[in-house]
Write an enzyme that holds these catalytic residues in place. Sequence first.
Site, PDB file in Angstrom:
ATOM      1  N   HIS A 199       0.828  -1.217   0.000  1.00  0.00           N
ATOM      2  CA  HIS A 199       0.000   0.000   0.000  1.00  0.00           C
ATOM      3  C   HIS A 199       0.858   1.261   0.000  1.00  0.00           C
ATOM      4  O   HIS A 199       0.369   2.348   0.313  1.00  0.00           O
ATOM      5  CB  HIS A 199      -0.946   0.003   1.210  1.00  0.00           C
ATOM      6  N   CYS A 204       4.034   6.647 -14.891  1.00  0.00           N
ATOM      7  CA  CYS A 204       5.160   5.728 -15.176  1.00  0.00           C
ATOM      8  C   CYS A 204       5.608   4.965 -13.928  1.00  0.00           C
ATOM      9  O   CYS A 204       6.445   4.068 -14.017  1.00  0.00           O
ATOM     10  CB  CYS A 204       6.339   6.510 -15.769  1.00  0.00           C
ATOM     11  N   CYS A 253       8.226  11.896 -19.406  1.00  0.00           N
ATOM     12  CA  CYS A 253       6.936  11.629 -18.742  1.00  0.00           C
ATOM     13  C   CYS A 253       6.418  12.925 -18.126  1.00  0.00           C
ATOM     14  O   CYS A 253       7.173  13.681 -17.528  1.00  0.00           O
ATOM     15  CB  CYS A 253       7.092  10.572 -17.640  1.00  0.00           C
ATOM     16  N   THR A 295      -3.298  -8.407  10.892  1.00  0.00           N
ATOM     17  CA  THR A 295      -4.175  -7.930   9.817  1.00  0.00           C
ATOM     18  C   THR A 295      -5.567  -8.522   9.978  1.00  0.00           C
ATOM     19  O   THR A 295      -5.738  -9.691  10.316  1.00  0.00           O
ATOM     20  CB  THR A 295      -3.624  -8.269   8.413  1.00  0.00           C
ATOM     21  N   SER A 296      -6.580  -7.673   9.692  1.00  0.00           N
ATOM     22  CA  SER A 296      -7.975  -8.138   9.771  1.00  0.00           C
ATOM     23  C   SER A 296      -8.334  -8.933   8.521  1.00  0.00           C
ATOM     24  O   SER A 296      -9.407  -9.521   8.435  1.00  0.00           O
ATOM     25  CB  SER A 296      -8.908  -6.928   9.896  1.00  0.00           C
ATOM     26  N   ASN A 315      -2.550 -12.755  15.956  1.00  0.00           N
ATOM     27  CA  ASN A 315      -3.521 -11.673  16.092  1.00  0.00           C
ATOM     28  C   ASN A 315      -4.273 -11.893  17.407  1.00  0.00           C
ATOM     29  O   ASN A 315      -4.703 -13.012  17.673  1.00  0.00           O
ATOM     30  CB  ASN A 315      -4.512 -11.744  14.903  1.00  0.00           C
ATOM     31  N   GLU A 336      -7.187 -10.980  18.019  1.00  0.00           N
ATOM     32  CA  GLU A 336      -8.613 -11.184  17.716  1.00  0.00           C
ATOM     33  C   GLU A 336      -8.775 -12.166  16.557  1.00  0.00           C
ATOM     34  O   GLU A 336      -7.862 -12.353  15.749  1.00  0.00           O
ATOM     35  CB  GLU A 336      -9.267  -9.841  17.332  1.00  0.00           C
TER      36      GLU A 336
HETATM   37  N1  APR Z   1      -0.692  -7.196  17.543  1.00  0.00           N
HETATM   38  C1  APR Z   1      -1.170  -7.832  16.443  1.00  0.00           C
HETATM   39  N2  APR Z   1      -2.387  -7.585  15.898  1.00  0.00           N
HETATM   40  C2  APR Z   1      -3.145  -6.659  16.508  1.00  0.00           C
HETATM   41  C3  APR Z   1      -2.732  -5.941  17.658  1.00  0.00           C
HETATM   42  C4  APR Z   1      -1.438  -6.254  18.168  1.00  0.00           C
HETATM   43  N3  APR Z   1      -0.950  -5.636  19.258  1.00  0.00           N
HETATM   44  N4  APR Z   1      -3.734  -5.087  18.024  1.00  0.00           N
HETATM   45  C5  APR Z   1      -4.729  -5.252  17.114  1.00  0.00           C
HETATM   46  N5  APR Z   1      -4.388  -6.195  16.234  1.00  0.00           N
HETATM   47  C6  APR Z   1      -5.139  -6.683  15.074  1.00  0.00           C
HETATM   48  C7  APR Z   1      -6.627  -6.451  15.118  1.00  0.00           C
HETATM   49  O1  APR Z   1      -7.254  -7.532  15.803  1.00  0.00           O
HETATM   50  C8  APR Z   1      -6.975  -6.454  13.622  1.00  0.00           C
HETATM   51  O2  APR Z   1      -7.281  -7.775  13.191  1.00  0.00           O
HETATM   52  O3  APR Z   1      -4.682  -5.958  13.953  1.00  0.00           O
HETATM   53  C9  APR Z   1      -5.694  -5.993  12.948  1.00  0.00           C
HETATM   54  C10 APR Z   1      -5.791  -4.615  12.343  1.00  0.00           C
HETATM   55  O4  APR Z   1      -6.730  -4.662  11.308  1.00  0.00           O
HETATM   56  P1  APR Z   1      -6.926  -3.348  10.380  1.00  0.00           P
HETATM   57  O5  APR Z   1      -6.984  -2.147  11.251  1.00  0.00           O
HETATM   58  O6  APR Z   1      -8.054  -3.652   9.455  1.00  0.00           O
HETATM   59  O7  APR Z   1      -5.554  -3.243   9.586  1.00  0.00           O
HETATM   60  P2  APR Z   1      -5.164  -3.967   8.252  1.00  0.00           P
HETATM   61  O8  APR Z   1      -5.588  -5.385   8.246  1.00  0.00           O
HETATM   62  O9  APR Z   1      -3.722  -3.679   8.033  1.00  0.00           O
HETATM   63  O10 APR Z   1      -6.003  -3.142   7.151  1.00  0.00           O
HETATM   64  C11 APR Z   1      -5.721  -3.410   5.794  1.00  0.00           C
HETATM   65  O11 APR Z   1      -7.075  -1.552   5.101  1.00  0.00           O
HETATM   66  O12 APR Z   1      -7.632   0.482   5.735  1.00  0.00           O
HETATM   67  C12 APR Z   1      -6.942  -0.157   4.789  1.00  0.00           C
HETATM   68  O13 APR Z   1      -5.025   0.477   3.631  1.00  0.00           O
HETATM   69  C13 APR Z   1      -5.502   0.221   4.914  1.00  0.00           C
HETATM   70  O14 APR Z   1      -3.567  -1.183   4.913  1.00  0.00           O
HETATM   71  C14 APR Z   1      -4.859  -1.030   5.473  1.00  0.00           C
HETATM   72  C15 APR Z   1      -5.794  -2.138   5.016  1.00  0.00           C
END
Ligand code: APR
Length: 275
Positions: free
Chosen positions: A134, A145, A170, A208-209, A233, A235
């Site tokens: 990203h 380009c 460009c 990451t979610s 994660n 969650e």
């Molecule tokens: N360690 C690891 N994971 C964690 C922690 C921690 N201390 N605290 C929270 N989390 C988890 C949450 O449970 C969630 O699943 O990190 C995740 C964050 O999710 P998002 O905020 O959705 O971030 P991400 O997955 O990177 O989003 C992807 O979405 O908004 C766009 O471009 C933006 O790059 C981003 C993309």
Amino acid sequence: MARVLDETVQAAVRRAAAVLFVSRHTVVLAGAGMSKESGIPTFRGEGGLWTTQGEPPLNQYDTFTADPRRWWQRRIEDARAGSAFGDSIEAAQPNAGHRALAELEDMGCLAHVITQNIDDLHRRAGQRSLTEIHGNRLWMRCVRCGTRWPREEFPVDEAALPPRCAAPGCTGIVKGDTVMFGEPIPPLALARCEAETAQADCFMTVGTSAVVYPAAAFPIEAARRGVPLIEVNPEETPLTPIADIVVRAPSGEALPVIVAAVRTLQAASHGEGSR
Ligand code: APR
């Protein structure tokens, strides 16, 4: 002092370390959770920026292409006004989780990190094999380009907005390197992520979610091939049901313990011919 990880997490850590130790091409997909312990809020999940403030418009790139000059004026105004999120990114330092991934690469147990984060913290922690899918907040990019410059090497003349590309021949419009919602992922970055995923014999998601594509597709593609999938994660996520190993803990606490466990396996195998 890090909180002692509970027994279930410690068992998952040991299983994750065993898989990482025998794998030859591990790929990590990192998300905003990686930087939570560096003081940068996540977007989603508990206490996330959008959980509390609501989701941003998903047509940011259309807004930019419709009137790049106006977009630039607003960007300069916003930068002058400042924001808590912007301040948190400016102040952030790599945390123990970033350093653990860089160490895992140095140990020969991590082939590539695909990060969705734009905060530059993986690179500052020493990660070398890295794709910032990203973009990176400290860089600028020509949308025609694809040429990129560090922000400080591309001064923006407010009297000549939008800035134009300086690459020979460009005249494309230059914007921040960060990929907006609706903006195509730069082709070279996407190709690298696909190539690394195709070679992966172990895939680990961290913080990451897993709801944004194409990034979330890479772990799913690997798991579909039968590649072991590890999720770090605190969650649950949509990937939890297909994960082979779930380390339900913050990455800043879990990753250093996982790396220490891999190092123990490396030391133990040393006498039997190292990896
Ligand atoms: N360690 C690891 N994971 C964690 C922690 C921690 N201390 N605290 C929270 N989390 C988890 C949450 O449970 C969630 O699943 O990190 C995740 C964050 O999710 P998002 O905020 O959705 O971030 P991400 O997955 O990177 O989003 C992807 O979405 O908004 C766009 O471009 C933006 O790059 C981003 C993309």
